[in-house]
Scaffold this active site. Structure first.
Site, PDB file in Angstrom:
ATOM      1  CE1 TYR A  23      -4.045  -1.984   0.409  1.00 54.55           C
ATOM      2  CE2 TYR A  23      -2.637  -3.338   1.819  1.00 54.55           C
ATOM      3  CZ  TYR A  23      -3.798  -3.167   1.102  1.00 54.55           C
ATOM      4  OH  TYR A  23      -4.726  -4.179   1.056  1.00 54.55           O
ATOM      5  CG  ASN A  46     -11.692  -0.669  -7.720  1.00 58.19           C
ATOM      6  OD1 ASN A  46     -12.430  -0.268  -8.598  1.00 58.19           O
ATOM      7  ND2 ASN A  46     -10.781  -1.586  -7.919  1.00 58.19           N
ATOM      8  CB  CYS A  53      -7.645  -4.568  -5.477  1.00 59.75           C
ATOM      9  SG  CYS A  53      -9.122  -5.487  -5.883  1.00 59.75           S
ATOM     10  CG  HIS A  54      -5.889 -10.273  -6.496  1.00 63.70           C
ATOM     11  ND1 HIS A  54      -6.816  -9.939  -7.466  1.00 63.70           N
ATOM     12  CD2 HIS A  54      -4.860 -10.884  -7.110  1.00 63.70           C
ATOM     13  CE1 HIS A  54      -6.332 -10.368  -8.635  1.00 63.70           C
ATOM     14  NE2 HIS A  54      -5.147 -10.931  -8.449  1.00 63.70           N
ATOM     15  CD  GLU A  80      -1.523 -14.478 -10.189  1.00 67.43           C
ATOM     16  OE1 GLU A  80      -0.658 -13.905 -10.839  1.00 67.43           O
ATOM     17  OE2 GLU A  80      -2.474 -15.089 -10.696  1.00 67.43           O
TER      18      GLU A  80
END
Length: 87
Positions: A23, A46, A53-54, A80
């Site tokens: 962040y 959002n 956003c993850h 990921e």
DNA sequence: CATTTGACGCCAA
DNA sequence: TTTGGCGCCAAAT
């Protein structure tokens, strides 16, 4: 939609697979260094799935929160290839 | 217009 | 090293 959010979404959108930003990093990239909380708040509002956003996590290495459930977020990050400090 | 909230961050104990 | 408290920023109420 404020410019601040537009910048945040744009930056987050630029994050590629296997990569993650904190962040604080996103806030800095948005030109609002130190506005980590504001960034988190923006992502909270959002709901655009087009914005990964993850991929945004805390500086502590923790997952943080997620509008679809932190559980799902952790799962995606793990898929990921992003190593989390704690599940 | 002033106060509280919120997916955070850093310092102190 | 881990937990708790205080501080910061932008948006929402």
């Amino acid at each position: 939609m404020t410019k601040f959010q537009q910048r945040v979404y744009n930056i987050v959108r630029h994050i590629k697979c296997g990569q993650a930003m904190t962040y604080a990093e996103v806030a800095k990239a948005a030109g609002h260094t130190g506005a980590a909380r504001a960034v988190g708040n923006a992502l909270n509002k959002n709901y655009d799935l087009g914005v990964p956003c993850h991929r945004v996590i805390r500086s502590d290495g923790k997952v943080g929160g997620y509008n679809r459930g932190s559980r799902q977020k952790q799962k995606i990050l793990r898929e990921e290839g992003v190593i989390l400090a704690d599940r």
